[in-house]
Design an enzyme around this catalytic site. Structure first.
Site, mmCIF file in Angstrom:
data_model
loop_
_atom_site.group_PDB
_atom_site.id
_atom_site.type_symbol
_atom_site.label_atom_id
_atom_site.label_comp_id
_atom_site.label_asym_id
_atom_site.label_seq_id
_atom_site.Cartn_x
_atom_site.Cartn_y
_atom_site.Cartn_z
ATOM 1 N N PHE A 145 0.853 -1.190 0.000
ATOM 2 C CA PHE A 145 0.000 0.000 0.000
ATOM 3 C C PHE A 145 0.887 1.237 0.000
ATOM 4 C CE2 PHE A 145 -2.544 3.425 1.753
ATOM 5 C CZ PHE A 145 -3.651 3.353 0.924
ATOM 6 N N ASP A 147 9.095 2.688 2.015
ATOM 7 C CA ASP A 147 7.887 3.400 2.422
ATOM 8 C C ASP A 147 7.684 3.094 3.902
ATOM 9 O OD1 ASP A 147 5.346 4.166 3.122
ATOM 10 O OD2 ASP A 147 4.390 3.472 1.277
ATOM 11 N N LYS A 149 2.094 9.527 8.669
ATOM 12 C CA LYS A 149 1.376 8.980 9.829
ATOM 13 C C LYS A 149 1.896 9.484 11.190
ATOM 14 C CE LYS A 149 -1.245 5.292 7.861
ATOM 15 N NZ LYS A 149 -0.898 4.851 6.496
HETATM 16 C C1 PLP Z 1 -1.080 5.168 5.114
HETATM 17 C C2 PLP Z 1 -0.020 4.780 4.167
HETATM 18 C C3 PLP Z 1 0.209 5.504 2.986
HETATM 19 C C4 PLP Z 1 -0.667 6.670 2.562
HETATM 20 O O1 PLP Z 1 -0.599 7.726 3.462
HETATM 21 P P1 PLP Z 1 -1.710 8.894 3.375
HETATM 22 O O2 PLP Z 1 -1.276 9.868 4.417
HETATM 23 O O3 PLP Z 1 -3.031 8.266 3.647
HETATM 24 O O4 PLP Z 1 -1.624 9.446 2.010
HETATM 25 C C5 PLP Z 1 1.246 5.113 2.174
HETATM 26 N N1 PLP Z 1 2.027 4.070 2.493
HETATM 27 C C6 PLP Z 1 1.848 3.367 3.627
HETATM 28 C C7 PLP Z 1 2.773 2.235 3.945
HETATM 29 C C8 PLP Z 1 0.812 3.677 4.488
HETATM 30 O O5 PLP Z 1 0.596 2.939 5.590
#
Ligand code: PLP
Length: 402
Positions: free
Chosen positions: A136, A221, A250
């Site tokens: 994700f 990420d 986050k």
């Molecule tokens: C939540 C998340 C995203 C997206 O972040 P947003 O602030 O919702 O755009 C991208 N990568 C990972 C691994 C995430 O957990």
């Protein structure tokens, strides 16, 4: 007369989210309260965001003070909180430079743009990025394309090209799709939204070696795994390897929206005009991120998160022993998941809500635990008791129905 907020949402808000039927109005530490003053233990923490818990007085004070001082300047000028937050992040990490933005998806956009420019400069225009299935990476069009879950692409074709998806935790699959068009490999060190998957030992180190041998950039990420979630400040530290680029969001701001892309100097190829943001790096979000990081470091919350992670894992394993419907307990630090033999996650979450515990149904058959890093052992014990009650109540319902 009370307002029917759920009907209001139905009428006025775009129907993107599958919401729990709970209207939250305030929080304190690991607890939140709904509009009827019911209390819940919050093991979702705004999706791994509120690392210091809700309404932390240190953050509340920094936000208020900064709001009375200076909120927004644009990057046409210098602002001090931005530079203080940048210095702290760089001093605490293996990277050389940072760019602040406003969300996770935006941080990944920055990482992808860095990789593309690097490919243009150093790899004859190579722009393909290998990402993992079940990953994700966000909800913008490009980060949706990067995300290895075809159902997220379906309504939006054509999505931007240049992402090759391979099974997670499979180094040979990466080797098989690497070509002269590949510029980078982008991975979550632990897959979060995909259901909390920790790779086998040696996988990430193998990916790092492959990148070095082939001149590829390694992008982590760490939007979910960063800022103490796995018990180390950044997830890469747990695995003992250093990526070239890392995205954060986050937990970075403790609850205010901020993202960041960090890079080692060879990968920090942006020049004036290449990238930008109106709000990115503003004084308010940066002062809050700086305070969040400083609090986390000064109060040894990383060691605490490790300890609480072990406690949570042990408690979940005891729960598994009592409930054969639990087929797996997995995760690292305070990012854990429990998998069930059948797709009952939504039912378990509803029953937990009733028992006063908020959880995230991360997959149809799995629930995710991501409490604030400040969570106490007593709160974990209480949460497990509530979940145990929820599971017992569910089993009771099933047997009554049967
Ligand atoms: C939540 C998340 C995203 C997206 O972040 P947003 O602030 O919702 O755009 C991208 N990568 C990972 C691994 C995430 O957990």
């Amino acid at each position: 007369m009370t307002t029917d907020w759920k009907t209001l949402e139905q009428q006025y808000y775009m129907q993107c989210a599958r919401r729990q039927p709970i209207v939250l109005v305030r929080g304190e530490g690991t607890r939140v309260w709904d509009e009827h003053d019911n209390a819940y233990l919050d093991f979702t923490a705004g999706w791994a965001v509120n690392n210091l818990g809700h309404a932390h007085p240190v953050l509340a004070n920094v936000i208020a003070e900064q709001a009375h001082t200076l909120l927004q300047t644009s990057n046409q000028f210098y602002n001090i909180p931005q530079l203080q937050a940048a210095q702290l992040l760089i001093e605490q990490s293996c990277f050389d430079q940072v760019f602040f933005c406003n969300s996770g998806a935006e941080a990944n956009e920055g990482a992808i743009k860095l990789a593309r420019k690097y490919g243009m400069q150093h790899r004859a225009g190579a722009y393909h990025i290998i990402t993992a299935m079940n990953s994700f990476h966000g909800r913008t069009l490009t980060t949706t394309a990067a995300t290895g879950q075809p159902h997220y692409h379906a309504p939006y074709h054509p999505v931007p090209a240049g992402f090759d998806h391979v099974p997670f935790d499979d180094l040979d699959a990466i080797k098989a799709v690497t070509t002269e068009h590949t510029v980078a490999i982008m991975l979550e060190p632990v897959q979060g939204e995909g259901g909390v998957h920790v790779p086998s030992s040696g996988y990430l180190a193998g990916v790092k070696q492959w990148c070095e041998a082939n001149g590829l950039l390694l992008i982590f990420d760490e939007i979910q795994t960063g800022i103490g979630r796995l018990g180390t400040l950044f997830g890469y530290q747990h695995f003992g390897i250093e990526p070239d680029i890392m995205s954060l969001a986050k937990g970075l701001g403790g609850g205010i929206p901020i993202g960041a892309v960090l890079a080692k100097s060879h990968a920090a190829v942006f020049e004036p005009g290449d990238h930008g943001s109106t709000f990115g790096g503003n004084a308010l979000t940066c002062a809050t991120a700086h305070a969040t990081l400083k609090y986390l470091l000064d109060h040894d919350l990383l060691a605490h998160a490790q300890q609480m992670g072990r406690h949570l894992q042990q408690k979940l394993r005891s729960l598994q022993a009592a409930h054969p419907c639990i087929v797996d307990v997995r995760g690292l630090g305070l990012l854990m998941a429990v998998e069930f033999s059948t797709p009952v996650a939504a039912d378990v979450v509803s029953a937990s809500n009733e028992a006063g515990l908020l959880l995230n149904p991360v997959r149809p058959n799995a629930i995710r635990f991501m409490p604030p890093l400040t969570v106490t052992a007593a709160e974990i014990d209480e949460a497990i008791d509530k979940l145990n009650t929820a599971l017992q109540n569910l089993a009771l319902e099933v047997s009554i129905k049967g």
